[in-house]
Design an enzyme around this catalytic site. Structure first.
Site, short mmCIF file in Angstrom:
data_model
loop_
_atom_site.label_atom_id
_atom_site.label_comp_id
_atom_site.label_asym_id
_atom_site.label_seq_id
_atom_site.Cartn_x
_atom_site.Cartn_y
_atom_site.Cartn_z
N LYS A 188 59.35 104.49 112.91
CA LYS A 188 60.41 104.57 111.90
C LYS A 188 61.32 105.77 112.12
O LYS A 188 60.99 106.73 112.81
CB LYS A 188 59.80 104.56 110.50
CG LYS A 188 59.26 103.18 110.14
CD LYS A 188 58.88 103.02 108.70
CE LYS A 188 58.54 101.56 108.42
NZ LYS A 188 58.07 101.35 107.03
N ARG A 234 49.83 99.23 109.80
CA ARG A 234 50.74 98.23 110.37
C ARG A 234 51.50 98.87 111.53
O ARG A 234 52.22 99.86 111.34
CB ARG A 234 51.72 97.74 109.28
CG ARG A 234 52.66 96.63 109.72
CD ARG A 234 53.53 96.20 108.55
NE ARG A 234 54.41 95.10 108.91
CZ ARG A 234 55.63 95.24 109.41
NH1 ARG A 234 56.11 96.47 109.63
NH2 ARG A 234 56.37 94.19 109.71
#
Length: 278
Positions: A216, A256
């Site tokens: 991210k 995840r």
């Protein structure tokens, strides 16, 4: 699933042309299935299939388009593997189609804010439901002013989403929560959520916690070069593994990730440390 016995891994399978990290790589069914099988070989416990990018500024797609992207992949995977398949969607139409195709979990980044009928479909199927905190939409979330108290915001919002899901018939043991790292949070708030993940877990003791930090942008900003240019997505693996280690030591139940093999190795070490620490 053996939630709590060990940290589980959800492998990310984006069948989209425009995801921030791997858009366009797995748009064909054959490519998607091959990548999923590779992640399973590496140790993935769940495969999360997404047909609409939720990257910052991402453009929405129609339910029909999303169904055309995810359903053939879900059908192929359920015929080839016995591990649970998750669908990453916010739409009830896609939810119904994916569950009919064999998906066992719905991963809703809006936590029912966009379409509460998702809960109805999940309840009818007896499926799992991931409720993720987010603010705004993918198109607007990075333009929103930060909230004053992110822990209060995430806690209050998730509690409301859990109440809605349970009112609409989703069983308590079928619900997981996700604080939504990167979705409408500032850099400091993303780090605060990771640092205080154990507090969030203590607040929701009946709901396993899933965390998604993989590649991210906040990691890219921390790893920026001397000119301040953020590290590109493909250079964020080591930063991702640091966040995974933190999440495991804080008690996260499911991670995840894009990079399954690296996550498996990280989890083994982090869990060994956690066991010694008690």
């Amino acid at each position: 699933m053996p939630i709590g016995e060990r940290t589980l891994i959800m492998g990310i399978l984006n069948v989209t042309p425009d995801s921030f990290s791997d858009g366009g790589q797995f748009v064909s069914v054959d490519a998607a299935v091959a990548h999923a099988e590779q992640m399973i070989l590496e140790g993935a416990d769940i495969i999360d299939v997404g047909g609409e990018s939720t990257r910052p500024g991402g453009e929405p797609v129609s339910a029909d388009e999303e169904i055309q992207r995810v359903v053939p992949v879900i059908e192929a995977l359920t015929q080839r593997t016995g591990i649970p398949i998750s669908v990453d969607t916010t739409k009830s139409e896609v939810t119904r189609a994916a569950l009919d195709a064999g998906a066992a979990i719905v991963n809703d980044i809006s936590a029912l804010r966009f379409d509460f009928y998702v809960a109805d479909a999940v309840a009818r199927a007896g499926a799992g439901l991931v409720l993720m905190h987010s603010r705004g939409t993918p198109a607007t979330m990075h333009r929103l002013p930060p909230v004053a108290d992110i822990m209060h915001e995430v806690t209050h919002s998730l509690r409301a989403s859990i109440n809605m899901a349970e009112r609409r018939g989703v069983k308590r043991e079928s619900i997981l929560i996700d604080p939504g790292i990167g979705f409408g949070k500032s850099q400091e708030q993303n780090l605060e959520l990771l640092a205080k993940l154990d507090q969030l877990i203590a607040t929701f003791p009946d709901y396993p916690l899933l965390i998604g930090t993989s590649r991210k942008s906040f990691i890219g900003r921390i790893l920026a070069d001397e000119n301040g240019t953020p590290a590109p997505a493909e250079d964020r693996l080591h930063g991702t593994l640091a966040t995974i280690t933190t999440a495991i030591l804080k008690g996260a139940h499911i991670i995840r990730v894009h990079d399954v093999k690296a996550a498996v190795e990280t989890i083994r070490i982090a869990e060994a440390i956690r066991e010694i620490r008690g």
